[in-house]
Each structure stands twice: as structure tokens, then as C-alpha cells.
Write an enzyme that holds these catalytic residues in place. Structure first.
Site, PDB file in Angstrom:
ATOM      1  N   GLY A  10       1.001  -1.342   0.439  1.00  0.00           N
ATOM      2  CA  GLY A  10       0.140   0.094  -0.104  1.00  0.00           C
ATOM      3  C   GLY A  10       0.984   1.250  -0.356  1.00  0.00           C
ATOM      4  N   ALA A  11       1.805   1.064  -0.438  1.00  0.00           N
ATOM      5  CA  ALA A  11       3.114   2.242  -0.435  1.00  0.00           C
ATOM      6  C   ALA A  11       2.734   3.381  -1.476  1.00  0.00           C
ATOM      7  CB  ALA A  11       4.380   1.670  -1.194  1.00  0.00           C
ATOM      8  N   GLY A  12       1.511   2.995  -2.443  1.00  0.00           N
ATOM      9  CA  GLY A  12       0.910   4.581  -3.120  1.00  0.00           C
ATOM     10  C   GLY A  12       0.199   5.395  -1.962  1.00  0.00           C
ATOM     11  N   GLY A  13      -0.183   4.672  -0.524  1.00  0.00           N
ATOM     12  CA  GLY A  13      -1.912   5.231  -0.146  1.00  0.00           C
ATOM     13  C   GLY A  13      -0.983   6.361   0.855  1.00  0.00           C
ATOM     14  N   PHE A  14      -2.196   6.685   0.941  1.00  0.00           N
ATOM     15  CA  PHE A  14      -1.606   8.244   1.483  1.00  0.00           C
ATOM     16  C   PHE A  14      -0.469   7.684   3.335  1.00  0.00           C
ATOM     17  CE2 PHE A  14      -4.663  10.284   5.345  1.00  0.00           C
ATOM     18  CZ  PHE A  14      -3.597  11.593   5.185  1.00  0.00           C
ATOM     19  N   LEU A  15      -1.037   6.863   3.684  1.00  0.00           N
ATOM     20  CA  LEU A  15      -0.397   6.312   4.854  1.00  0.00           C
ATOM     21  C   LEU A  15       1.393   6.052   4.314  1.00  0.00           C
ATOM     22  CD1 LEU A  15       0.241   6.210   8.315  1.00  0.00           C
ATOM     23  CD2 LEU A  15      -0.530   3.945   7.736  1.00  0.00           C
ATOM     24  N   TYR A 155     -15.660  -4.263   5.837  1.00  0.00           N
ATOM     25  CA  TYR A 155     -14.782  -3.590   6.448  1.00  0.00           C
ATOM     26  C   TYR A 155     -14.662  -4.297   8.127  1.00  0.00           C
ATOM     27  CZ  TYR A 155     -10.952   0.140   7.586  1.00  0.00           C
ATOM     28  OH  TYR A 155     -10.030   0.396   7.700  1.00  0.00           O
ATOM     29  N   LYS A 159     -10.639  -6.417   8.502  1.00  0.00           N
ATOM     30  CA  LYS A 159      -9.944  -6.164   9.960  1.00  0.00           C
ATOM     31  C   LYS A 159     -10.245  -6.441  10.601  1.00  0.00           C
ATOM     32  CE  LYS A 159      -7.708  -2.800   8.636  1.00  0.00           C
ATOM     33  NZ  LYS A 159      -6.576  -2.981   7.552  1.00  0.00           N
TER      34      LYS A 159
END
Length: 373
Positions: A10-15, A155, A159
């Protein structure tokens, strides 16, 4: 400590992007592998501009592609798993959310075992702990309390299952005979520059005379700045790599908040946007209990129509509870085990986010001006 490498999903995400921007500061780090399904040219350029001694390798791949995950994990020392499909409104099919959030985590854990990756840090969610009812009040919730989400919506359920899988994997044997050590971080509602939740609210307000839509008028939460969540991941990474600290962290989960004052979601949006002429909706909100039962009726209609028609209610009971409950959590355990202290104070976090909101406003005005010409 010896030379090491890190894979961030998820490297391109917000976090994910923020975590990588902090990882480049870490000593002895040889390589950062940035894995994401969608790496845009802007993200690729941002990674290439990072001033780092470590090599940043950008990998495009799906979290559900087992072969891709095995290749990405080969020779890696640490995996930071932020990849997830965040969907509390049911836009995506249940199966898709469950696959990405739960099955994807399982596949990544298996890849770590096969590639003998010793450390796995999982980005979980506060929703794993609730809230379960808008009548329930959680104040400074602690990890020791028996707080668990009872909703079966995809969701929070996905999680919860993913976090359980990660923590259960702690101590399992790797292919090379080593041991896998894991931990999970449960951030509060994350705000900050680049937020995929705040951005659409701002953009919609710019098309409705500057009025911000209501997102949670009855809520009381402690939002957390993205930079502080990213910093907690770095500290978890350091802790699990430190033989002295690691035993107390292995198999544990941590609530991650900061010193942002407890407030409603609407208060937060108002604080971050008012400098740019955007204002909250001043109209009175319908009683919460009434909205809750209306949501129940809409869900019943959706269920009855499901054999012949897919009807998605505009809101659900889960969404109403999530956005209108009083629940705050303490970061004291992370402070004790990880040495976590917020890297950014409330004033700094507010300023950075407000400036970013301003850039969205200016961008919108620039677009209108160019159309007029």
C-alpha cells in the site's frame, strides 16, 4: 544493527507514502520496496526525489497475487503491511473487501514464511474495537479492555479477521528455521495532507457555496495525524528489530492516537477548512435514534430487493454508529512499549493540513478561471 531491507505494501497510499518518507531516515537500511497495485507517475516521481542512501524499488502488484508477494518478500527483513480497501459505505462488493483485507493479509503472511521474513507490522484499525452502539461511550480506551467490534459489515469484520491472523502468526516457524514476530497498530481516524476522506468533502463544499456536509455531528473522537501514525510504524519496526525491546512487542496490538483534541468529525472539518471560507452546515440534524431506525428500514428494503435488484442504502446503521459515537483511545501502551510520542503536535498537524486544504481550494479556483477563459 545489521544492514536490512523493508517492504511496504500500500506504498502509494495516504499512509504508505508517509511511512516511506520516514523510513529513508533509518540507519543501515539498504532497500525499501514500495509495493502497490496502482503506482501513478506522481507517486513514482515523489519516491525518486527522496534523499536516501537506501535504494527505493517501486513494485506494481496485487495483494492477491501470491507469486508477486513471494517475489516482493524475497530477501526482505521487515514487512509493513498498510494495503487495504477502506470502505465503510458498501460501495464495493463484500467479497472484494474481504479478499483484499483478509485474504490478502493471509497471503502476505504465507509469503513471509516462505521467504523467511522475520518481522511483520500490520496496519489495523480502531474499528476492530468498535463502536458497537451510539449509546456506548468509550473514553480513553485501553488495550487491556475487552473491546471488540460485533458488526459483520465487511470492512470492520475483514480488518478484525486480518488482525487476528497477524497476531496468531506471531511465533510461527519460518522456512529457514527462524521465527516470525508480528504486531498490529490500530490508528484512530487519520487526517492530514493527502487524506482521501477529507479531499472529497472539500471538493463537494466548493460546488455547494462553501458549505461542508455533515459527517458526524454527534460524534466525539480523537483523530490522529498521518505523520504520527507513520512515526508509530517506524518505532514498531525499530522495537521489533531490537532484541531487548522485541519480547514485549511481539504478538501485541496498539491503539495509535496523538494530542489532537477530542472533537466531532464536523468540528475537525470546520477547523481545517474555515480559513478558506468553507463553513459547516448550520441546519439542525435529525435525532440520531430516528436516523438509526430509518437506516434499519432501508437495510430491510435492500435485503428484500436483493434477489431481483441491488439497492444500496444512502446510509446504514453501522455508518451512523461509526460517525456519531463517543469513543476515544489512549496511546499509553504504545508509549510504554514502543517509546511512542507524537512527532507532530496538534498545532503543527493542523497547520500542515490546513495549508493542504488551501491548495485544493486554489486548484479549484484555478480550474474555474481557466474554464471561464
Amino acid at each position: 544493527m545489521a544492514a536490512w531491507s523493508c517492504l511496504v505494501t500500500g506504498a502509494g497510499g495516504f499512509l504508505g507514502q508517509k511511512i516511506i518518507s520516514f523510513l529513508v531516515e533509518e540507519k543501515e537500511l539498504q532497500e525499501i520496496r514500495a509495493l502497490d497495485k496502482n503506482i501513478t507517475p506522481d507517486i513514482r516521481e515523489a519516491f525518486s526525489k527522496l534523499q536516501t542512501k537506501a535504494k527505493v524499488t517501486v513494485l506494481e502488484g496485487d495483494i492477491l497475487d501470491a507469486q508477486c508477494l513471494r517475489r516482493a518478500c524475497q530477501g526482505v527483513s521487515v514487512v509493513i503491511h498498510t494495503a487495504a480497501l477502506i470502505d465503510v459505505t458498501g460501495v464495493n462488493p463484500r467479497e472484494t473487501i474481504m479478499d483484499i483485507n483478509f485474504k490478502g493479509t493471509q497471503l502476505l503472511l504465507e509469503a513471509c514464511v516462505q521467504a523467511s521474513v522475520p518481522i511483520f507490522i500490520h496496519t489495523s484499525s480502531v474499528e476492530v474495537a468498535g463502536p458497537n452502539s451510539y449509546k456506548e461511550i468509550i473514553q480513553n480506551g485501553q488495550e487491556e479492555e475487552p473491546l471488540e467490534c460485533r458488526w459483520t459489515e465487511p470492512y470492520p469484520y475483514s480488518k478484525k479477521l486480518a488482525e487476528k491472523a497477524v497476531l496468531a502468526a506471531n511465533g510461527c516457524t519460518l522456512k529457514d528455521g527462524g521465527t516470525l514476530h508480528t504486531c498490529a497498530l490500530r490508528p484512530m481516524y487519520i487526517y492530514g495532507e493527502g487524506s482521501k476522506l477529507i479531499s472529497p468533502i472539500v471538493k463537494r463544499a466548493l460546488t455547494t457555496n462553501g458549505v461542508l456536509e455533515k459527517t458526524g455531528p454527534f460524534s466525539l473522537v480523537n483523530p490522529v495525524y498521518v505523520g504520527n501514525v507513520a512515526w508509530a510504524h517506524i518505532l514498531a519496526c525499530r522495537g521489533l528489530r531490537d532484541p531487548k525491546k522485541a519480547p514485549s512487542i511481539q504478538g501485541q496490538f496498539y491503539f495509535i492516537s496523538d494530542d489532537t483534541p477530542p472533537q466531532s468529525y464536523d468540528d475537525l472539518n470546520d477547523t481545517l477548512c474555515k480559513e478558506w471560507g468553507l463553513r459547516r452546515d448550520s441546519r439542525p440534524s435529525p435525532p440520531l435514534f430516528l436516523m438509526y431506525w430509518l437506516a434499519f428500514l432501508l437495510e430491510a428494503v435492500s435485503f428484500l430487493l436483493s434477489p431481483i435488484y441491488t439497492y444500496r442504502p444512502p446510509f446504514t446503521r453501522h455508518l451512523l454508529v461509526l460517525s456519531n459515537s463517543a469513543y476515544t483511545y489512549s496511546y499509553k501502551k504504545a508509549q510504554r512499549h514502543l517509546g511512542y510520542e507524537p512527532r507532530f503536535c496538534w498545532e503543527e498537524a493542523k497547520q500542515k493540513t490546513t495549508e493542504w486544504v488551501g491548495s485544493l481550494v486554489k486548484q479549484h479556483k484555478g480550474t474555474l478561471k481557466s474554464k471561464a477563459q
